[in-house]
Design a protein around this motif. Sequence first.
Motif, PDB file in Angstrom:
ATOM      1  N   LYS A 337       0.819  -1.216   0.000  1.00 19.86           N
ATOM      2  CA  LYS A 337       0.000   0.000   0.000  1.00 19.86           C
ATOM      3  C   LYS A 337       0.850   1.262   0.000  1.00 19.86           C
ATOM      4  N   ALA A 338       2.060   1.169   0.549  1.00 16.98           N
ATOM      5  CA  ALA A 338       2.922   2.343   0.612  1.00 16.98           C
ATOM      6  C   ALA A 338       3.340   2.821  -0.780  1.00 16.98           C
ATOM      7  N   TRP A 339       3.298   1.917  -1.758  1.00  9.41           N
ATOM      8  CA  TRP A 339       3.676   2.314  -3.114  1.00  9.41           C
ATOM      9  C   TRP A 339       2.650   3.253  -3.744  1.00  9.41           C
ATOM     10  N   LEU A 340       1.455   3.322  -3.137  1.00  9.91           N
ATOM     11  CA  LEU A 340       0.461   4.272  -3.641  1.00  9.91           C
ATOM     12  C   LEU A 340       0.974   5.706  -3.499  1.00  9.91           C
ATOM     13  N   ALA A 341       1.764   5.963  -2.458  1.00  8.26           N
ATOM     14  CA  ALA A 341       2.333   7.305  -2.289  1.00  8.26           C
ATOM     15  C   ALA A 341       3.232   7.657  -3.466  1.00  8.26           C
ATOM     16  N   LEU A 342       4.011   6.678  -3.935  1.00 13.68           N
ATOM     17  CA  LEU A 342       4.869   6.938  -5.104  1.00 13.68           C
ATOM     18  C   LEU A 342       4.023   7.224  -6.335  1.00 13.68           C
ATOM     19  N   LYS A 351       2.955  16.756 -13.587  1.00 11.96           N
ATOM     20  CA  LYS A 351       2.366  18.072 -13.783  1.00 11.96           C
ATOM     21  C   LYS A 351       3.391  19.188 -13.578  1.00 11.96           C
ATOM     22  N   GLU A 352       4.379  18.948 -12.732  1.00  7.22           N
ATOM     23  CA  GLU A 352       5.337  19.984 -12.351  1.00  7.22           C
ATOM     24  C   GLU A 352       6.711  19.813 -12.994  1.00  7.22           C
ATOM     25  N   SER A 353       6.906  18.722 -13.749  1.00  4.73           N
ATOM     26  CA  SER A 353       8.240  18.381 -14.275  1.00  4.73           C
ATOM     27  C   SER A 353       9.234  18.331 -13.119  1.00  4.73           C
ATOM     28  N   GLY A 354       8.801  17.744 -12.028  1.00  2.57           N
ATOM     29  CA  GLY A 354       9.589  17.726 -10.810  1.00  2.57           C
ATOM     30  C   GLY A 354      10.431  16.476 -10.653  1.00  2.57           C
ATOM     31  N   LYS A 355      11.236  16.478  -9.604  1.00  2.00           N
ATOM     32  CA  LYS A 355      12.086  15.331  -9.248  1.00  2.00           C
ATOM     33  C   LYS A 355      11.531  14.691  -7.988  1.00  2.00           C
ATOM     34  N   ILE A 356      11.544  13.346  -7.963  1.00  4.29           N
ATOM     35  CA  ILE A 356      11.074  12.606  -6.796  1.00  4.29           C
ATOM     36  C   ILE A 356      12.285  12.068  -6.030  1.00  4.29           C
ATOM     37  N   ARG A 357      12.288  12.321  -4.729  1.00  8.81           N
ATOM     38  CA  ARG A 357      13.356  11.831  -3.865  1.00  8.81           C
ATOM     39  C   ARG A 357      12.774  10.761  -2.950  1.00  8.81           C
ATOM     40  N   GLY A 358      13.125   9.514  -3.227  1.00 14.57           N
ATOM     41  CA  GLY A 358      12.615   8.414  -2.425  1.00 14.57           C
ATOM     42  C   GLY A 358      13.371   8.272  -1.125  1.00 14.57           C
ATOM     43  N   VAL A 376      13.497  -2.352  -2.217  1.00 16.24           N
ATOM     44  CA  VAL A 376      12.698  -1.126  -2.247  1.00 16.24           C
ATOM     45  C   VAL A 376      13.362  -0.087  -3.149  1.00 16.24           C
ATOM     46  N   ARG A 377      14.650   0.055  -3.017  1.00 11.26           N
ATOM     47  CA  ARG A 377      15.408   1.000  -3.846  1.00 11.26           C
ATOM     48  C   ARG A 377      15.257   0.654  -5.327  1.00 11.26           C
ATOM     49  N   ASP A 378      15.469  -0.605  -5.645  1.00  9.52           N
ATOM     50  CA  ASP A 378      15.410  -1.019  -7.051  1.00  9.52           C
ATOM     51  C   ASP A 378      14.022  -0.791  -7.644  1.00  9.52           C
ATOM     52  N   ARG A 379      13.013  -1.140  -6.877  1.00 11.58           N
ATOM     53  CA  ARG A 379      11.646  -0.961  -7.390  1.00 11.58           C
ATOM     54  C   ARG A 379      11.315   0.520  -7.572  1.00 11.58           C
ATOM     55  N   PHE A 380      11.735   1.333  -6.615  1.00 11.24           N
ATOM     56  CA  PHE A 380      11.491   2.778  -6.713  1.00 11.24           C
ATOM     57  C   PHE A 380      12.140   3.360  -7.961  1.00 11.24           C
ATOM     58  N   LEU A 381      13.409   3.078  -8.154  1.00 13.85           N
ATOM     59  CA  LEU A 381      14.131   3.646  -9.303  1.00 13.85           C
ATOM     60  C   LEU A 381      13.603   3.087 -10.624  1.00 13.85           C
ATOM     61  N   TRP A 382      13.241   1.808 -10.610  1.00 12.05           N
ATOM     62  CA  TRP A 382      12.676   1.223 -11.835  1.00 12.05           C
ATOM     63  C   TRP A 382      11.371   1.907 -12.211  1.00 12.05           C
ATOM     64  N   ARG A 383      10.495   2.110 -11.228  1.00 13.18           N
ATOM     65  CA  ARG A 383       9.185   2.713 -11.509  1.00 13.18           C
ATOM     66  C   ARG A 383       9.346   4.145 -12.010  1.00 13.18           C
ATOM     67  N   CYS A 384      10.204   4.910 -11.380  1.00 14.60           N
ATOM     68  CA  CYS A 384      10.409   6.290 -11.829  1.00 14.60           C
ATOM     69  C   CYS A 384      11.027   6.323 -13.226  1.00 14.60           C
ATOM     70  N   GLY A 385      11.955   5.411 -13.479  1.00  9.88           N
ATOM     71  CA  GLY A 385      12.548   5.349 -14.809  1.00  9.88           C
ATOM     72  C   GLY A 385      11.537   4.943 -15.865  1.00  9.88           C
ATOM     73  N   GLU A 386      10.617   4.067 -15.493  1.00  5.19           N
ATOM     74  CA  GLU A 386       9.598   3.594 -16.433  1.00  5.19           C
ATOM     75  C   GLU A 386       8.717   4.732 -16.926  1.00  5.19           C
ATOM     76  N   VAL A 387       8.420   5.685 -16.051  1.00  2.00           N
ATOM     77  CA  VAL A 387       7.534   6.794 -16.434  1.00  2.00           C
ATOM     78  C   VAL A 387       8.320   8.064 -16.768  1.00  2.00           C
ATOM     79  N   GLY A 388       9.644   7.962 -16.802  1.00  2.00           N
ATOM     80  CA  GLY A 388      10.468   9.093 -17.223  1.00  2.00           C
ATOM     81  C   GLY A 388      10.549  10.225 -16.221  1.00  2.00           C
ATOM     82  N   ILE A 389      10.539   9.899 -14.928  1.00  2.00           N
ATOM     83  CA  ILE A 389      10.628  10.912 -13.880  1.00  2.00           C
ATOM     84  C   ILE A 389      12.041  10.919 -13.301  1.00  2.00           C
ATOM     85  N   GLN A 390      12.621  12.117 -13.151  1.00  2.00           N
ATOM     86  CA  GLN A 390      13.901  12.228 -12.467  1.00  2.00           C
ATOM     87  C   GLN A 390      13.742  11.745 -11.029  1.00  2.00           C
ATOM     88  N   ALA A 391      14.701  10.943 -10.556  1.00  2.00           N
ATOM     89  CA  ALA A 391      14.532  10.382  -9.217  1.00  2.00           C
ATOM     90  C   ALA A 391      15.872  10.130  -8.546  1.00  2.00           C
TER      91      ALA A 391
END
Length: 574
Positions: A337-342, A351-358, A376-391
């Motif tokens: 459920k915590a991944w919903l926050a991501l 919307k903001e062309s922002g960077k996400i800091r996990g 957790v690290r790998d999944r976070f970075l993979w998900r952000c990379g998948e949608v093209g978000i700086q992370a």
Amino acid sequence: MESYSAAVSDFRKARDQAGLQKVIGRLRGRSIELLSYEEVRQKLKASGIVSMGLKDIPLESIVGSVGRYHDFTRSFLPVHDSDQDRWARVRVATSEMSGLPPVELFQIGDAFFVSDGHHRISVARQLGATHIEAYVTEIRSKVPIPADFEPEDLIRAADYVDFLEQTRLDELRQEADLTVTCAGQYEKLFEHIDVHRYYMGVEQQREISYEEAVVHWYDHVYFPVIQSIQELGVLRDFPNRTETDLYLWIAKHRADIEEGLGWEIPYDEAAVDLVDKESSRWSRFTSRIGNRVLEVVDAEDGTPDSGTENQRSKKKAIDRNPVLFRDILVAVSGKEKAWLALEQAITVANKESGKIRGLYVAEDPDQASSAIAQDVRDRFLWRCGEVGIQAEFATDVGPVAKTICDRSRWVDLVVVNLAHPPENSAISRYQSGFRTLLKRCSRPVLAVPGVTTSLSHPLLAYDGRPKAQEALYIASYMAARWHLPLTVVTVCEDGVTEKTLEFARKYLEPYDINAHYELVEGSIAASLLQMTQERDNDLIMMGGYGGNPVLEVVLGTAIDEILAEADIPIIVCH
């Protein structure tokens, strides 16, 4: 007419003063000698002789000598008894009608060096003169020196000459001024350029010339920091330092912060943090999100003005200003459920062309280095990379709420999973980590329950309190920049009246926002939750805790009820 014996007496007085200056200089560890012209010329690689003719020169700007720098103090007091006769005869000549011829000086920058006329200058200073006539020959240098040039300044000036010769910055960027006040700083600047050149080559996959790296470093790294220093007025807090001193200081402070956080930090944020810690005058800059809100929405003094021209200017301010949520912190625990926050943070970042800091907060160092933390690290970075978000991702150890609050100062928005809202009892509220997070966090918190939304139709709960005012500012930004319809609700309770809602209406009108206003009576939490259902809202925006903390814990608040009952995300402002 001055007698020779009186002139000798004057010499003895000057000679005694020189002896006293010598003792004081030794006690203070400072040289009282004149600067050596030849040493200065060679170290500064000065060349190019230009005759400047006859000029009236301030005596205090004459700081050195061509060949007699051991014979006089810096204030041109005679050091040797052997100069008595010559000094006395010059002193007598100054009272005669014929006077004395002009002295001869070399000039480097604003400093002057005597080639002929040492005794004339010495006598003139003893008589209280401020200027003297001189034939001046200017010697050009890449680094002009000031009139108050000291011996210890020569090493720094010579290093600066070497720096300019290697980088050619004085030719490539003629406005550049990289003077420093401490020795050894130019070696650090060389390192900065070398590192920048390396990463330019990696990024562009080609060999980068040194000149290209110098220019790119100056334009894209050094000068933007200097602009921030100038805009923030940092030099007022450090009047004895130069802009380059502060650039290097900020760079070191930034590197230290990044090592501790595991995140990259913008130079301007490092600058604000540095001055916040080092200067008592900087308190007005510590609330970064508040200042950016005011800047982005052009809130000025908070007084609404619905004039047509004002509407246009405020709408333009929304369009031209930088984004509000540039950096977004997301706490991820590894629970599903915590991944919903991501996912909700990704919506904002898009919307903001922002960077996400996990951020993964572990209980102890063993957990921080565990396979779970790595997953957790790998999944976070993979998900952000998948949608093209700086992370970026960091792991920390400590209490969850405190760790998030400590790191929140480096971001603009905190996004967390609303897994454990405050329960309906005083003990539960007192022990609630989520409540602690909301009360202590320095940035707005986006709490995500068991569902994410598109954040396309926010509801603003507005009661006129200062924290609700920040929610109003942020709501005006989001509605105008993201082109969203906005529902504004004011619940009449505890002095909140129709005037409160009218203030919000007048504030929002200049931004051409599609807003619907509701004034309702009854329970705050129940009324707001009912309104979200009726208006199909998918985000609640409201001010945070602000009343008596003891009563809030004992009796609970509308915020606690909404957090417990809401099934849509909630932004709580501070």
